[in-house]
Motif scaffolding. Structure first.
Motif, PDB file in Angstrom:
ATOM      1  N   THR A  11       3.945  11.965   4.970  1.00  0.00           N
ATOM      2  CA  THR A  11       3.434  11.097   5.449  1.00  0.00           C
ATOM      3  C   THR A  11       3.029  11.508   6.504  1.00  0.00           C
ATOM      4  O   THR A  11       2.080  10.630   8.002  1.00  0.00           O
ATOM      5  CB  THR A  11       4.846   9.597   6.671  1.00  0.00           C
ATOM      6  OG1 THR A  11       5.229  10.733   7.348  1.00  0.00           O
ATOM      7  CG2 THR A  11       4.937   9.274   4.998  1.00  0.00           C
ATOM      8  N   ARG A  13      10.964   4.866   0.470  1.00  0.00           N
ATOM      9  CA  ARG A  13      10.381   3.398   0.986  1.00  0.00           C
ATOM     10  C   ARG A  13       9.304   3.692   2.423  1.00  0.00           C
ATOM     11  O   ARG A  13       8.280   3.206   2.541  1.00  0.00           O
ATOM     12  CB  ARG A  13      11.928   2.725   1.781  1.00  0.00           C
ATOM     13  CG  ARG A  13      10.822   1.261   2.250  1.00  0.00           C
ATOM     14  CD  ARG A  13      11.905   0.862   3.277  1.00  0.00           C
ATOM     15  NE  ARG A  13      12.154   1.315   4.981  1.00  0.00           N
ATOM     16  CZ  ARG A  13      11.904   1.893   5.521  1.00  0.00           C
ATOM     17  NH1 ARG A  13      10.447   0.860   5.532  1.00  0.00           N
ATOM     18  NH2 ARG A  13      11.281   2.628   6.494  1.00  0.00           N
ATOM     19  N   LEU A  55       6.125   5.117   0.531  1.00  0.00           N
ATOM     20  CA  LEU A  55       5.247   3.924  -0.392  1.00  0.00           C
ATOM     21  C   LEU A  55       4.899   3.351   0.101  1.00  0.00           C
ATOM     22  O   LEU A  55       4.122   2.492  -0.171  1.00  0.00           O
ATOM     23  CB  LEU A  55       6.482   4.038  -1.534  1.00  0.00           C
ATOM     24  CG  LEU A  55       6.814   3.903  -2.464  1.00  0.00           C
ATOM     25  CD1 LEU A  55       7.329   3.484  -3.600  1.00  0.00           C
ATOM     26  CD2 LEU A  55       5.359   5.692  -3.161  1.00  0.00           C
ATOM     27  N   ALA A  56       5.069   3.745   1.398  1.00  0.00           N
ATOM     28  CA  ALA A  56       4.764   2.356   2.166  1.00  0.00           C
ATOM     29  C   ALA A  56       3.320   2.822   2.986  1.00  0.00           C
ATOM     30  O   ALA A  56       2.745   2.232   3.091  1.00  0.00           O
ATOM     31  CB  ALA A  56       5.498   2.271   4.207  1.00  0.00           C
ATOM     32  N   ASP A  57       2.691   4.134   2.637  1.00  0.00           N
ATOM     33  CA  ASP A  57       2.118   5.240   2.733  1.00  0.00           C
ATOM     34  C   ASP A  57       0.460   4.545   1.347  1.00  0.00           C
ATOM     35  O   ASP A  57       1.428   5.107   0.864  1.00  0.00           O
ATOM     36  CB  ASP A  57       2.090   6.343   2.666  1.00  0.00           C
ATOM     37  CG  ASP A  57       0.433   7.583   2.707  1.00  0.00           C
ATOM     38  OD1 ASP A  57       0.045   6.845   4.250  1.00  0.00           O
ATOM     39  OD2 ASP A  57       0.083   7.344   2.504  1.00  0.00           O
ATOM     40  N   PRO A  58      -0.331   3.888   1.383  1.00  0.00           N
ATOM     41  CA  PRO A  58      -1.608   4.090   0.387  1.00  0.00           C
ATOM     42  C   PRO A  58      -1.277   5.268  -0.781  1.00  0.00           C
ATOM     43  O   PRO A  58      -2.215   4.951  -1.712  1.00  0.00           O
ATOM     44  CB  PRO A  58      -3.003   3.814   0.265  1.00  0.00           C
ATOM     45  CG  PRO A  58      -2.496   3.045   2.186  1.00  0.00           C
ATOM     46  CD  PRO A  58      -0.988   3.918   2.407  1.00  0.00           C
ATOM     47  N   CYS A  89       0.490   7.906  -0.710  1.00  0.00           N
ATOM     48  CA  CYS A  89       1.540   7.738  -1.623  1.00  0.00           C
ATOM     49  C   CYS A  89       1.744   6.770  -2.640  1.00  0.00           C
ATOM     50  O   CYS A  89       2.376   7.455  -4.118  1.00  0.00           O
ATOM     51  CB  CYS A  89       3.016   8.030  -0.708  1.00  0.00           C
ATOM     52  SG  CYS A  89       2.901   9.501   0.547  1.00  0.00           S
ATOM     53  N   ARG A  90       1.836   6.146  -2.361  1.00  0.00           N
ATOM     54  CA  ARG A  90       2.230   4.683  -3.282  1.00  0.00           C
ATOM     55  C   ARG A  90       0.606   5.385  -5.107  1.00  0.00           C
ATOM     56  O   ARG A  90       1.214   4.818  -5.934  1.00  0.00           O
ATOM     57  CB  ARG A  90       1.528   3.286  -2.557  1.00  0.00           C
ATOM     58  CG  ARG A  90       1.930   2.105  -3.478  1.00  0.00           C
ATOM     59  CD  ARG A  90       2.332   1.914  -4.514  1.00  0.00           C
ATOM     60  NE  ARG A  90       3.670   1.332  -3.928  1.00  0.00           N
ATOM     61  CZ  ARG A  90       4.810   1.133  -4.189  1.00  0.00           C
ATOM     62  NH1 ARG A  90       5.238   0.948  -5.463  1.00  0.00           N
ATOM     63  NH2 ARG A  90       5.385   0.178  -3.047  1.00  0.00           N
ATOM     64  N   TRP A 121       2.026   7.455  -7.145  1.00  0.00           N
ATOM     65  CA  TRP A 121       3.587   7.264  -7.468  1.00  0.00           C
ATOM     66  C   TRP A 121       3.183   6.372  -8.328  1.00  0.00           C
ATOM     67  O   TRP A 121       3.975   6.199  -9.374  1.00  0.00           O
ATOM     68  CB  TRP A 121       4.772   6.436  -6.290  1.00  0.00           C
ATOM     69  CG  TRP A 121       6.056   6.026  -6.546  1.00  0.00           C
ATOM     70  CD1 TRP A 121       6.044   4.956  -7.239  1.00  0.00           C
ATOM     71  CD2 TRP A 121       6.743   6.490  -6.286  1.00  0.00           C
ATOM     72  NE1 TRP A 121       6.924   4.795  -7.545  1.00  0.00           N
ATOM     73  CE2 TRP A 121       8.016   5.696  -7.094  1.00  0.00           C
ATOM     74  CE3 TRP A 121       7.867   8.430  -6.766  1.00  0.00           C
ATOM     75  CZ2 TRP A 121       9.167   5.968  -7.327  1.00  0.00           C
ATOM     76  CZ3 TRP A 121       8.700   8.713  -6.247  1.00  0.00           C
ATOM     77  CH2 TRP A 121       9.939   7.406  -7.113  1.00  0.00           C
ATOM     78  N   ASP A 122       1.951   5.413  -8.118  1.00  0.00           N
ATOM     79  CA  ASP A 122       1.733   4.053  -9.257  1.00  0.00           C
ATOM     80  C   ASP A 122       1.400   4.935 -10.011  1.00  0.00           C
ATOM     81  O   ASP A 122       1.036   4.304 -10.997  1.00  0.00           O
ATOM     82  CB  ASP A 122       1.286   2.982  -9.225  1.00  0.00           C
ATOM     83  CG  ASP A 122       1.539   2.908  -7.684  1.00  0.00           C
ATOM     84  OD1 ASP A 122       3.494   2.549  -7.556  1.00  0.00           O
ATOM     85  OD2 ASP A 122       1.611   1.476  -7.332  1.00  0.00           O
TER      86      ASP A 122
END
Length: 261
Positions: free
Chosen positions: A145, A185, A188-191, A193-194, A197-198
């Motif tokens: 982050t 949490r 994953l609030a960071d685009p 990282c999301r 992850w996805d």
């Protein structure tokens, strides 16, 4: 998160690797394990039976899992935990480990717990990465982050993928750990990282032996290549000692930087 999600992703990947153009059929996975299709279908629906080592080994083979993925499968399905999920701060004397860090005077070294909280570091680590001196410093949170991490960790998406994969492994190793849940949490609030992850459930146990390039003010304007060595002291369950060793002196990168413009 959870075994069912991983099984579905691993089966889909196995089918792709086998050139099927679709996930490996559930019936074929079950046949390789020597179980019924219904048994395997229930696993992917979230059933959590206790599985023996033979069955898990056969399942790992059927899904073409790597070593870290096999370990994750065993953690989820067999309930095994290599280390007890306890806080290292509860009455544990860390002085011997901190002294060990100080015996490494020129290369960065640091101590983290099972949620990557920084519990100790040597002077070299503080010189390379001043953020470790901040109360509550956490390696994963910084790496995923902090804006400076994306500047200092060359090819940051590769690092982001590795750290998220380690976080996924740790959540299987220490289910219900609130600090790990909060780290996920926050990440994953960071685009960016999301998106990583996805993109698929990758798992990595640790970064021992990984080499990577750093761009840090200490060596500006050049970059340096380092290798991470991760040790788990047996007398301190859940803790990690990490040493960053230069692969060459900073002067060795002058010609490379010029070639790269």
């Amino acid at each position: 998160m959870g075994l069912a999600v991983l099984l579905r992703a691993w089966r889909a990947r196995a089918g792709h690797r086998l050139g099927l153009g679709k996930p490996l059929p559930q019936v074929e996975v079950a046949a390789e394990v020597g179980m019924s299709e219904r048994w395997y279908r229930d696993l992917e629906r979230g059933a959590t039976p206790r599985l023996d080592a033979r069955t898990l080994t056969a399942l790992a083979n059927a899904l073409r899992l790597c070593a870290d993925e096999r370990a994750t499968l065993f953690l989820y399905a067999a309930g095994g935990e290599p280390f007890p999920a306890v806080s290292p701060l509860d009455g544990v004397d860390l002085t011997p480990l901190r002294r060990l860090l100080d015996l490494q005077p020129t290369q960065p070294a640091y101590l983290t717990d099972n949620a990557w909280n920084v519990l100790g570091h040597n002077e070299a680590m503080a010189e390379w990465f001043p953020w470790v001196q901040i109360p509550g410093a956490n390696l994963i949170r910084w790496a995923l982050t902090a804006p400076e991490a994306r500047e200092q960790l060359a090819d940051w998406p590769r690092h982001g993928r590795a750290y998220l994969a380690m976080l996924r492994y740790a959540m299987a190793q220490y289910p219900g750990n609130p600090q790990l849940t909060e780290l996920l949490r926050t990440a994953l609030a960071d685009p960016a990282c999301r998106l990583i992850w996805d993109n698929g459930p990758v798992v990595i146990a640790n970064r021992d032996g990984h080499t990577f390039r750093l761009r840090i003010p200490r060596f500006a304007p050049h970059s340096v290549d380092v290798v991470a060595q991760v040790l788990n002291p047996l007398g301190y369950p859940g803790l990690r000692l990490t040493f960053l060793n230069l692969l060459a002196g900073p002067d060795a990168y002058t010609s490379t930087d010029r070639r790269n413009g």
